[in-house]
Design an enzyme around this catalytic site. Structure first.
Site, short mmCIF file in Angstrom:
data_model
loop_
_atom_site.label_atom_id
_atom_site.label_comp_id
_atom_site.label_asym_id
_atom_site.label_seq_id
_atom_site.Cartn_x
_atom_site.Cartn_y
_atom_site.Cartn_z
N SER A 21 0.81 -1.21 0.00
CA SER A 21 0.00 0.00 0.00
C SER A 21 0.86 1.27 0.00
O SER A 21 1.53 1.57 -0.97
CB SER A 21 -0.96 -0.04 1.20
OG SER A 21 -1.97 0.91 1.08
N ASP A 32 10.10 5.99 -9.94
CA ASP A 32 9.66 6.68 -11.16
C ASP A 32 10.42 7.99 -11.39
O ASP A 32 10.70 8.36 -12.53
CB ASP A 32 8.15 6.95 -11.11
CG ASP A 32 7.33 5.67 -11.25
OD1 ASP A 32 7.90 4.65 -11.66
OD2 ASP A 32 6.12 5.70 -10.94
N LYS A 92 -0.73 -4.20 -3.21
CA LYS A 92 -2.01 -3.60 -2.80
C LYS A 92 -2.11 -2.19 -3.37
O LYS A 92 -1.44 -1.28 -2.88
CB LYS A 92 -2.15 -3.57 -1.29
CG LYS A 92 -3.45 -2.92 -0.81
CD LYS A 92 -3.49 -2.83 0.70
CE LYS A 92 -4.77 -2.16 1.18
NZ LYS A 92 -4.82 -0.72 0.82
#
Length: 712
Positions: free
Chosen positions: A474, A485, A500
């Protein structure tokens, strides 16, 4: 970073949810009517259909799934229900959806009636089975994976299945006793027992374990709790993270997320005599009473003047839930003192802060270099208090302290971090990336939005690594994904994180029960209502985050990730957000390539991976109940595990020390036991291979030219 007021508004927007009021007595009470349960079940069904991110049709097909799941949840070993029981309940198989939509509830009460009868039969069976010696010379096996079994067709088949399971667990302990005898034979004062005596001792241990297990079931798995389990069988089929939390479970959830609870300031433990007081916190309610001492045994717990609950057969966690409560409320403990006397002590619950569950850091030496290490167990925040703890602010403080120590790089460890507050992730990423989107959030109607860090600059721009594993979930995955990224740091860990990629909000049921929190009489439902996506457009749902540097991991081949749950929502992607790659001047790409090549060529890493594959295959096979065959396999397993434990340690212990600002907390703590636990934590870091590999990677990055650090 954002102001606390702004953060609070954002948090409420995410976690506030809807509010359903009931005028009835809460489910924790003793007299819960069918109408009350029907109201709760219908409300849950309505929310699932109207508010869930990706609702399944609550129809006959869904009803069949609930039917199967609830029975499996009640009898995970398939040693309780008979095939005849399942057949007798088949008339409800297509009715559960009707009950969710308002028809009278008949299925769960029918199951409970059978459950009550069968549980007493199983108690009688295991006592009878364990009253007789086992023969470990026969060649038989036991299937330990209940998913590969059907319900027993007869009482004789059920008894034989239970016999084999008990025989296997007895065999485990019998072999341990045989090994202990062999190891200590000839030692002074060691009593050498015969094989028959050791076999009886092993059976006695299993009998004791089974008695404890079933005493707990009968004491704590009440009719109300079974109904809660029934609701969760329903919610869990929508997705693995939508569930119903009765009042005590909702309170435990809030405590975990905030790191704060209201209790008596005592640590509990358990032994053969029951639940004991292990330590007492200075200044807490137990300490102030002057009537509670270490080793007192807790017999009963009462809420104010209510009837006391006998905690015989309870696990420590069960008792803790009774002792903790709401601020300023009264709890009465009936204690058996060490001199044998029984005493009732009344206390008012007070605030206890779980600061050991907060961020902590250390300095790790590597040659002439120092690397900072930050451990983040959860993305916690206490939004009920204006000055409550926030993990992003705590991490910011640790970063500043590490910079003062002149570290050459920083590692943030979110291994086994199950997540937490989404907006804390945004703040966390903003510590290391200057302004930009952090995560995209999509609604059930397809609309999406971007959550961004809007602060210019970062407090740290030196070498950075994030450690993850299969249990990083999560919020942890959002953090790791954003760092990856932006190409801001190196992600190091197992082949993927948990997977998740969904957002939940708690929806309270009933009236508020105190003025200090948002908790209500009937608990709350944790509902999946959004999915989140990386800034590159991909979801972390199901696939998780793939690290830049992949290391063999002990959990790798266990089926514990989101993708292993058939109810999990699918992976998808949306258009990427507009963001600019980090413009730092660190050689991440070249270091990542070198590290992966080195790991592939590392014979120890290859051996570790192949050993883990073999262990996972062995765990899936039927287990032998023959003594010699069992011992032969266990010898192989022990040899492999010992080898793996060696491979999982660095060649030499690392040099790990507390930060200068933390010396008092570690070595001069007013709470001596807590200080010792902090010191033990430091020691545990020294031989952690994954930390060692991450430190090595950071040193490589830091050793390259043009490395610089600056603060905004």
């Amino acid at each position: 970073m954002k102001s606390r007021k702004g953060l609070l508004i954002l948090a409420v927007a995410l976690f506030g949810g809807l509010f359903f009021a009931f005028r009835n007595k809460w489910l924790g009470g003793t007299d819960v009517s069918a109408a009350q349960r029907q109201q709760l079940l219908s409300t849950v069904g309505y929310l699932l259909e109207k508010q869930h991110y990706s609702p399944k049709d609550i129809n006959d097909a869904f009803s069949k799934q609930v039917f199967q799941k609830y029975l499996e949840d009640l009898d995970p070993d398939k040693t309780m229900f008979l095939k005849a029981d399942i057949d007798s309940l088949k008339k409800y198989e297509l009715r559960i959806d009707d009950e969710i939509h308002g028809a009278p509830i008949e299925f769960e009460p029918a199951v409970s009636a059978i459950y009550d009868k069968r549980i007493e039969q199983v108690v009688s069976l295991y006592k009878d089975i364990l009253s007789k010696p086992f023969d470990f010379n026969t060649n038989e096996t036991v299937v330990l994976d209940a998913d590969k079994l059907q319900y027993a067709a007869s009482e004789a088949e059920r008894k034989d299945r239970l016999r084999k399971q008990l025989k296997f667990h007895t065999l485990e302990r019998y072999v341990d006793l045989l090994d202990l005898r062999e190891k200590n034979k000839g030692q002074k004062d060691f009593v050498v027992k015969s094989d028959a005596e050791l076999e009886k001792e092993a059976r006695t241990k299993i009998l004791k374990y089974m008695d404890k297990r079933y005493d707990r079931l009968r004491a704590t798995f009440t009719e109300n709790q079974r109904f809660s389990a029934f609701i969760n069988a329903i919610t869990g089929l929508m997705d693995p993270h939508t569930d119903y939390m009765p009042p005590t479970e909702k309170r435990s959830f809030d405590e975990q997320m905030s790191g704060r609870f209201y209790g008596i300031g005592a640590q509990l433990g358990q032994d053969d005599y029951g639940i004991k007081i292990v330590s007492i916190q200075t200044g807490g309610a137990a300490w102030k009473s002057g009537e509670i001492a270490v080793n007192d045994v807790i017999i009963k717990v009462a809420q104010g003047s209510a009837e006391p609950v006998d905690v015989t057969g309870y696990e420590t966690t069960d008792a803790v839930k009774l002792i903790r409560g709401n601020k300023g409320t009264e709890v009465r403990l009936t204690l058996k003192k060490t001199d044998g006397t029984v005493k009732v002590v009344t206390m008012i619950r007070d605030e206890i802060v779980l600061d050991e569950t907060y961020v902590r850091s250390a300095v790790i030496g590597e040659g002439k270099d120092k690397i900072g290490y930050i451990y983040l167990p959860d993305f916690y925040a206490d939004f009920e208090k204006e000055n409550g703890p926030r993990c992003s602010e705590d991490v910011a403080r640790e970063v500043k302290k590490l910079k003062a120590e002149n570290v050459k790089g920083i590692i943030i460890d979110v291994r086994s971090n199950g997540g937490g507050y989404l907006y804390e992730v945004v703040q966390m990423v903003g510590l290391f990336v200057s302004q930009g989107p952090v995560v995209q959030v999509r609604e059930r109607d397809g609309r999406s939005s971007v959550l961004s860090d809007r602060e210019q600059g970062a407090i740290y721009d030196g070498p950075l690594a994030v450690m993850v594993n299969e249990l990083s979930a999560s919020a942890s995955e959002i953090f790791a994904a954003a760092i990856q990224d932006y190409k801001r740091g190196i992600i190091i860990g197992s082949s993927s994180t948990y997977g998740k990629g969904t957002v939940q909000k708690p929806i309270p049921f009933g009236n508020r029960i105190d003025p200090y929190s948002g908790r209500t009489e009937l608990g709350a439902m944790k509902l999946t209502f959004q999915k989140f996506y990386r800034v590159n457009g991909g979801s972390t749902q199901l696939k998780g985050v793939t690290p830049d540097v992949i290391l063999p991991d002990t959990y790798e081949y266990l089926k514990i990730r989101e993708k292993d749950n058939p109810a999990a929502l699918p992976w998808d992607e949306i258009p990427k957000a507009a963001y600019q790659l980090w413009k730092g001047d660190l050689p991440y790409a070249s270091v990542i390539n070198r590290e992966n090549d080195r790991i592939k060529q590392n014979a120890s890493m290859t051996l570790l991976n192949s050993s883990l594959i073999w262990l996972s295959k062995v765990a899936d096979e039927p287990a032998s109940l023959n003594l010699e065959k069992y011992r032969q396999l266990q010898k192989q397993i022990r040899t492999t595990v010992t080898q793996n434990n060696t491979l999982l340690k660095p060649s030499a212990d690392m040099v790990v020390s507390a930060l200068q600002d933390d010396k008092a907390k570690f070595y001069n703590n007013a709470d001596t036991a807590k200080g010792l636990r902090y010191q033990d934590w430091l020691k545990s870091l020294k031989s952690d291979l994954y930390i060692s590999e991450s430190v090595r990677t950071m040193v490589e990055v830091a050793s390259a030219p043009q490395v610089h650090t600056a603060a905004k």
